[in-house]
Design a protein around this motif. Structure first.
Motif, PDB file in Angstrom:
ATOM      1  N   TRP A   1       0.823  -1.209   0.000  1.00 27.09           N
ATOM      2  CA  TRP A   1       0.000   0.000   0.000  1.00 27.09           C
ATOM      3  C   TRP A   1       0.858   1.261   0.000  1.00 27.09           C
ATOM      4  CZ3 TRP A   1       0.609   3.269   4.140  1.00 27.09           C
ATOM      5  CH2 TRP A   1       1.116   2.728   5.323  1.00 27.09           C
ATOM      6  N   PHE A   2       0.270   2.313  -0.534  1.00 29.46           N
ATOM      7  CA  PHE A   2       0.932   3.612  -0.676  1.00 29.46           C
ATOM      8  C   PHE A   2      -0.100   4.683  -0.356  1.00 29.46           C
ATOM      9  CE2 PHE A   2       2.022   7.418  -3.067  1.00 29.46           C
ATOM     10  CZ  PHE A   2       3.392   7.522  -2.934  1.00 29.46           C
ATOM     11  N   LYS A   3       0.196   5.533   0.629  1.00 27.43           N
ATOM     12  CA  LYS A   3      -0.730   6.585   1.041  1.00 27.43           C
ATOM     13  C   LYS A   3      -0.060   7.934   0.841  1.00 27.43           C
ATOM     14  CE  LYS A   3      -4.128   7.565   4.648  1.00 27.43           C
ATOM     15  NZ  LYS A   3      -4.735   7.055   5.901  1.00 27.43           N
ATOM     16  N   SER A   4      -0.633   8.727  -0.037  1.00 28.97           N
ATOM     17  CA  SER A   4      -0.021  10.002  -0.422  1.00 28.97           C
ATOM     18  C   SER A   4      -0.520  11.153   0.438  1.00 28.97           C
ATOM     19  CB  SER A   4      -0.324  10.306  -1.892  1.00 28.97           C
ATOM     20  OG  SER A   4       0.168  11.579  -2.250  1.00 28.97           O
ATOM     21  N   THR A   5       0.365  12.112   0.683  1.00 25.86           N
ATOM     22  CA  THR A   5      -0.005  13.340   1.390  1.00 25.86           C
ATOM     23  C   THR A   5       0.021  14.547   0.456  1.00 25.86           C
ATOM     24  OG1 THR A   5       2.298  13.747   2.041  1.00 25.86           O
ATOM     25  CG2 THR A   5       0.925  12.457   3.554  1.00 25.86           C
ATOM     26  N   VAL A   6       0.219  14.277  -0.852  1.00 27.75           N
ATOM     27  CA  VAL A   6       0.286  15.358  -1.836  1.00 27.75           C
ATOM     28  C   VAL A   6      -0.761  15.115  -2.917  1.00 27.75           C
ATOM     29  CG1 VAL A   6       2.700  15.924  -1.398  1.00 27.75           C
ATOM     30  CG2 VAL A   6       2.145  14.136  -3.059  1.00 27.75           C
ATOM     31  N   SER A   7      -0.678  15.859  -4.007  1.00 25.95           N
ATOM     32  CA  SER A   7      -1.686  15.785  -5.067  1.00 25.95           C
ATOM     33  C   SER A   7      -1.401  14.613  -5.997  1.00 25.95           C
ATOM     34  CB  SER A   7      -1.703  17.100  -5.862  1.00 25.95           C
ATOM     35  OG  SER A   7      -2.650  17.050  -6.907  1.00 25.95           O
ATOM     36  N   THR A   8      -1.826  13.429  -5.577  1.00 24.27           N
ATOM     37  CA  THR A   8      -1.550  12.204  -6.332  1.00 24.27           C
ATOM     38  C   THR A   8      -2.826  11.636  -6.926  1.00 24.27           C
ATOM     39  OG1 THR A   8       0.356  11.654  -4.941  1.00 24.27           O
ATOM     40  CG2 THR A   8      -0.664   9.847  -6.153  1.00 24.27           C
ATOM     41  N   SER A   9      -2.813  11.423  -8.251  1.00 25.13           N
ATOM     42  CA  SER A   9      -3.988  10.861  -8.925  1.00 25.13           C
ATOM     43  C   SER A   9      -3.725   9.456  -9.452  1.00 25.13           C
ATOM     44  CB  SER A   9      -4.412  11.767 -10.087  1.00 25.13           C
ATOM     45  OG  SER A   9      -3.364  11.917 -11.023  1.00 25.13           O
ATOM     46  N   TRP A  10      -2.478   8.991  -9.362  1.00 22.85           N
ATOM     47  CA  TRP A  10      -2.152   7.616  -9.749  1.00 22.85           C
ATOM     48  C   TRP A  10      -0.841   7.204  -9.071  1.00 22.85           C
ATOM     49  CZ3 TRP A  10       2.628   7.275 -11.846  1.00 22.85           C
ATOM     50  CH2 TRP A  10       3.137   8.396 -12.501  1.00 22.85           C
ATOM     51  N   THR A  11      -0.687   5.907  -8.879  1.00 29.89           N
ATOM     52  CA  THR A  11       0.541   5.347  -8.317  1.00 29.89           C
ATOM     53  C   THR A  11       0.806   3.992  -8.971  1.00 29.89           C
ATOM     54  OG1 THR A  11       0.127   6.404  -6.174  1.00 29.89           O
ATOM     55  CG2 THR A  11       1.712   4.595  -6.215  1.00 29.89           C
ATOM     56  N   ASP A  12       2.045   3.780  -9.380  1.00 31.08           N
ATOM     57  CA  ASP A  12       2.468   2.486  -9.903  1.00 31.08           C
ATOM     58  C   ASP A  12       3.371   1.817  -8.880  1.00 31.08           C
ATOM     59  OD1 ASP A  12       1.180   3.009 -12.278  1.00 31.08           O
ATOM     60  OD2 ASP A  12       2.990   3.624 -13.346  1.00 31.08           O
ATOM     61  N   VAL A  13       3.278   0.502  -8.788  1.00 32.69           N
ATOM     62  CA  VAL A  13       4.191  -0.240  -7.928  1.00 32.69           C
ATOM     63  C   VAL A  13       5.033  -1.160  -8.815  1.00 32.69           C
ATOM     64  CG1 VAL A  13       2.534  -2.137  -7.490  1.00 32.69           C
ATOM     65  CG2 VAL A  13       4.409  -1.678  -5.868  1.00 32.69           C
ATOM     66  N   HIS A  14       6.297  -1.285  -8.484  1.00 33.41           N
ATOM     67  CA  HIS A  14       7.235  -2.146  -9.194  1.00 33.41           C
ATOM     68  C   HIS A  14       7.794  -3.105  -8.145  1.00 33.41           C
ATOM     69  CE1 HIS A  14       6.864   1.246 -11.927  1.00 33.41           C
ATOM     70  NE2 HIS A  14       7.306   2.023 -10.956  1.00 33.41           N
ATOM     71  N   TYR A  15       7.534  -4.396  -8.297  1.00 31.63           N
ATOM     72  CA  TYR A  15       7.941  -5.299  -7.226  1.00 31.63           C
ATOM     73  C   TYR A  15       8.460  -6.631  -7.770  1.00 31.63           C
ATOM     74  CZ  TYR A  15       3.478  -7.848  -7.768  1.00 31.63           C
ATOM     75  OH  TYR A  15       2.419  -8.580  -8.261  1.00 31.63           O
ATOM     76  N   LYS A  16       9.277  -7.274  -6.921  1.00 34.74           N
ATOM     77  CA  LYS A  16       9.803  -8.605  -7.207  1.00 34.74           C
ATOM     78  C   LYS A  16       9.516  -9.497  -5.998  1.00 34.74           C
ATOM     79  CE  LYS A  16      13.771  -6.858  -9.881  1.00 34.74           C
ATOM     80  NZ  LYS A  16      15.261  -6.870  -9.985  1.00 34.74           N
ATOM     81  N   VAL A  17       9.086 -10.710  -6.268  1.00 28.25           N
ATOM     82  CA  VAL A  17       8.855 -11.687  -5.204  1.00 28.25           C
ATOM     83  C   VAL A  17      10.004 -12.681  -5.217  1.00 28.25           C
ATOM     84  CG1 VAL A  17       7.318 -13.478  -4.316  1.00 28.25           C
ATOM     85  CG2 VAL A  17       6.350 -11.425  -5.385  1.00 28.25           C
ATOM     86  N   ASN A  18      10.736 -12.747  -4.114  1.00 23.09           N
ATOM     87  CA  ASN A  18      11.906 -13.640  -4.007  1.00 23.09           C
ATOM     88  C   ASN A  18      12.862 -13.464  -5.186  1.00 23.09           C
ATOM     89  OD1 ASN A  18      11.091 -14.800  -1.559  1.00 23.09           O
ATOM     90  ND2 ASN A  18       9.831 -16.327  -2.603  1.00 23.09           N
ATOM     91  N   ASN A  19      13.096 -12.200  -5.552  1.00 18.53           N
ATOM     92  CA  ASN A  19      14.020 -11.860  -6.644  1.00 18.53           C
ATOM     93  C   ASN A  19      13.603 -12.433  -7.991  1.00 18.53           C
ATOM     94  OD1 ASN A  19      15.918 -10.287  -5.157  1.00 18.53           O
ATOM     95  ND2 ASN A  19      16.717 -12.180  -4.260  1.00 18.53           N
ATOM     96  N   GLY A  20      12.300 -12.636  -8.154  1.00 19.70           N
ATOM     97  CA  GLY A  20      11.795 -13.092  -9.442  1.00 19.70           C
ATOM     98  C   GLY A  20      11.667 -11.940 -10.420  1.00 19.70           C
ATOM     99  N   ALA A  21      10.871 -12.141 -11.465  1.00 21.04           N
ATOM    100  CA  ALA A  21      10.674 -11.111 -12.486  1.00 21.04           C
ATOM    101  C   ALA A  21      10.010  -9.879 -11.876  1.00 21.04           C
ATOM    102  CB  ALA A  21       9.811 -11.651 -13.623  1.00 21.04           C
ATOM    103  N   GLN A  22      10.410  -8.707 -12.333  1.00 13.84           N
ATOM    104  CA  GLN A  22       9.821  -7.471 -11.810  1.00 13.84           C
ATOM    105  C   GLN A  22       8.449  -7.243 -12.429  1.00 13.84           C
ATOM    106  OE1 GLN A  22      12.288  -3.974 -11.149  1.00 13.84           O
ATOM    107  NE2 GLN A  22      10.790  -2.724 -12.261  1.00 13.84           N
ATOM    108  N   MET A  23       7.463  -6.974 -11.593  1.00  8.70           N
ATOM    109  CA  MET A  23       6.119  -6.644 -12.023  1.00  8.70           C
ATOM    110  C   MET A  23       5.933  -5.139 -11.906  1.00  8.70           C
ATOM    111  SD  MET A  23       5.078  -9.648 -12.730  1.00  8.70           S
ATOM    112  CE  MET A  23       3.327  -9.346 -13.023  1.00  8.70           C
ATOM    113  N   ASN A  24       5.295  -4.544 -12.902  1.00  4.45           N
ATOM    114  CA  ASN A  24       5.074  -3.102 -12.934  1.00  4.45           C
ATOM    115  C   ASN A  24       3.590  -2.864 -13.164  1.00  4.45           C
ATOM    116  OD1 ASN A  24       8.065  -2.496 -13.040  1.00  4.45           O
ATOM    117  ND2 ASN A  24       7.824  -3.655 -14.941  1.00  4.45           N
ATOM    118  N   LEU A  25       2.878  -2.442 -12.113  1.00  5.27           N
ATOM    119  CA  LEU A  25       1.424  -2.391 -12.170  1.00  5.27           C
ATOM    120  C   LEU A  25       0.884  -1.060 -11.658  1.00  5.27           C
ATOM    121  CD1 LEU A  25       0.737  -5.946 -10.700  1.00  5.27           C
ATOM    122  CD2 LEU A  25       0.674  -5.302 -13.123  1.00  5.27           C
TER     123      LEU A  25
END
Length: 454
Positions: free
Chosen positions: A45-69
């Motif tokens: 989760w990501f909680k913004s305190t500024v003027s944010t209308s979208w957020t992308d997360v980029h993550y890897k599970v156990n150093n697997g392929a990076q997901m960009n969503l």
């Protein structure tokens, strides 16, 4: 920029259409973040305190392929969320965010979470006044139409004073087709053989060379006009020794044992400024001289992106990490011309006649020389990139997670991706395939900042 601008442009457009990798540095005060675990589902989760209308997360599970969503906004929790399923005890998730604050986009640092624990941020260095991010975009002077403001920064941390950091720009003036150099007044001055002997010329070993250089101490900002095939040479401790001619110049040749620049610490950035904007990149195709950051800001404020080596990297640290991280065949590239540079494989033992001249033998049918130079019999960009990345025999050449996972591969190139902002680097001539190069481009450029680090 290493082969064809078109290839770089198309690759960049494909990349940006997915998510803005080249974002500015985030401010921690802008947000809070974390991971909540319920059963086998982890919610980033990501909680913004500024003027944010979208957020992308980029993550890897156990150093697997990076997901960009693109994350989903939860009204009930007033935050952006992304569920990751199949998480068991001990599962490690590494992640970072890209978010907007009005128009500009920002990247956070990396965070890590192990199921059942509290996420902690990956340590990041402080950003003192010498950081490339310390310059507010609004403070960049607006240059005349069709040009942009240029600044070279001293990021050596006291290793060299401003008066010992040299830079010079050479390229073609599109207004008259003449090879020229950039003066401090923002003019492109034609070059010729006479410049080598002109007043103020440089001399080394009894030979005269053109003096087209400036130091960081001489100017805060310089106007950079339209220029074709521009190259900014950077050096510390000494200017470079380059011969100029009417039809071009003779730049440093690290493969030439008698070149006057072999014992100088230098590097360069390459770019073109034209009617469609700024297009440029840092490059490790030939060698690494010292860390460079390359930041581009546009007039509207919607583009503020930086590529190059991470600011947390030091030159000495990079040399040490290189020896520790690359396979044995690649280690000598950091010692062949030490302490001045780490050279690309084709300039070391991988060249014809060298100990590793047949390194890629049997993998693709192409010679090691052609693979590393992306030349000769191998001029198809996608094929050349696939071989360097060791995905040539796979069905998917565009899955970044599969790059450099087995030998033979260009582990010199892999190293620069591992130590660069957003994992972007020019490690071989066609490294722009699939948007992997340290390349920046915008149609309405306002400012270009180049930081020389140490």
């Amino acid at each position: 920029m290493r082969k064809k601008w078109l290839m770089s442009v198309l690759a960049l457009l494909l990349l940006v259409s997915c998510f803005p990798l080249f974002a500015s540095k985030a401010e921690a005060a802008d947000y809070s973040q974390g991971v909540d675990l319920s059963g086998t589902t982890a919610t980033i989760w990501f909680k913004s305190t500024v003027s944010t209308s979208w957020t992308d997360v980029h993550y890897k599970v156990n150093n697997g392929a990076q997901m960009n969503l693109r994350m989903t906004y939860s009204s009930s929790n007033a935050r952006y969320e992304q569920a990751v399923t199949g998480v068991s005890s001990g599962t490690a998730i590494n992640y970072f965010f890209t978010y907007n604050n009005g128009t500009p986009a920002f990247d956070t640092g990396w965070f890590s979470y192990t199921a059942g624990t509290t996420p902690t941020p990956t340590p990041t260095p402080p950003n003192p006044s010498g950081s490339i991010y310390s310059i507010p975009a609004a403070s960049i002077p607006t240059a005349p139409s069709g040009s942009l403001s240029l600044k070279v920064m001293n990021g050596t941390g006291g290793a060299y004073p401003d008066s010992q950091i040299y830079w010079g720009v050479l390229g073609i003036n599109p207004a008259n087709g003449q090879w020229s150099y950039l003066d401090l007044n923002g003019n492109l001055v034609p070059i010729s053989p006479a410049l080598n002997d002109a007043s103020g010329h440089l001399t080394k070993n009894g030979v005269n060379y053109a003096n087209i250089y400036h130091t960081v101490s001489q100017a805060s900002w310089v106007n950079l006009p339209k220029i074709t095939s521009g190259r900014m040479f950077l050096s510390v401790g000494s200017p470079l020794y380059i011969k100029t001619y009417t039809e071009g110049f003779a730049g440093p040749d690290i493969n030439n044992l008698t070149d006057p620049n072999r014992n100088i610490y230098f590097d360069f950035v390459e770019f073109t400024v034209d009617g469609s904007g700024y297009h440029g990149n840092t490059t490790r195709v030939d060698a690494f001289g010292f860390p460079i950051q390359h930041r581009l800001v546009n007039l509207s404020g919607s583009y503020d992106r930086t590529v190059g080596e991470l600011e947390s990297e030091t030159r000495a640290g990079i040399f040490t990490k290189y020896q520790n991280e690359v396979p044995a065949a690649f280690k000598s590239l950091a010692t062949d011309q030490a302490p001045y540079r780490i050279i690309a494989p084709i300039y070391g033992s991988f060249a014809p006649g060298g100990a590793n001249a047949n390194y890629f033998a049997g993998y693709s049918g192409y010679s090691t020389k052609d693979i590393l130079r992306c030349d000769g019999a191998l001029t198809d960009a996608a094929t050349a990139a696939a071989i360097n990345r060791h995905v040539y025999t796979t069905s998917n050449w565009n899955n970044v997670a599969n790059y450099y996972n087995a030998a033979p591969a260009n582990y010199y190139a892999k190293f620069w991706h591992d130590h660069s902002i957003s994992g972007l680097a020019y490690g071989f001539p066609y490294d722009d395939v699939n948007g992997q190069a340290a390349y920046l481009e915008v149609g309405d450029p306002k400012g270009l900042i180049i930081r020389v680090a140490w």
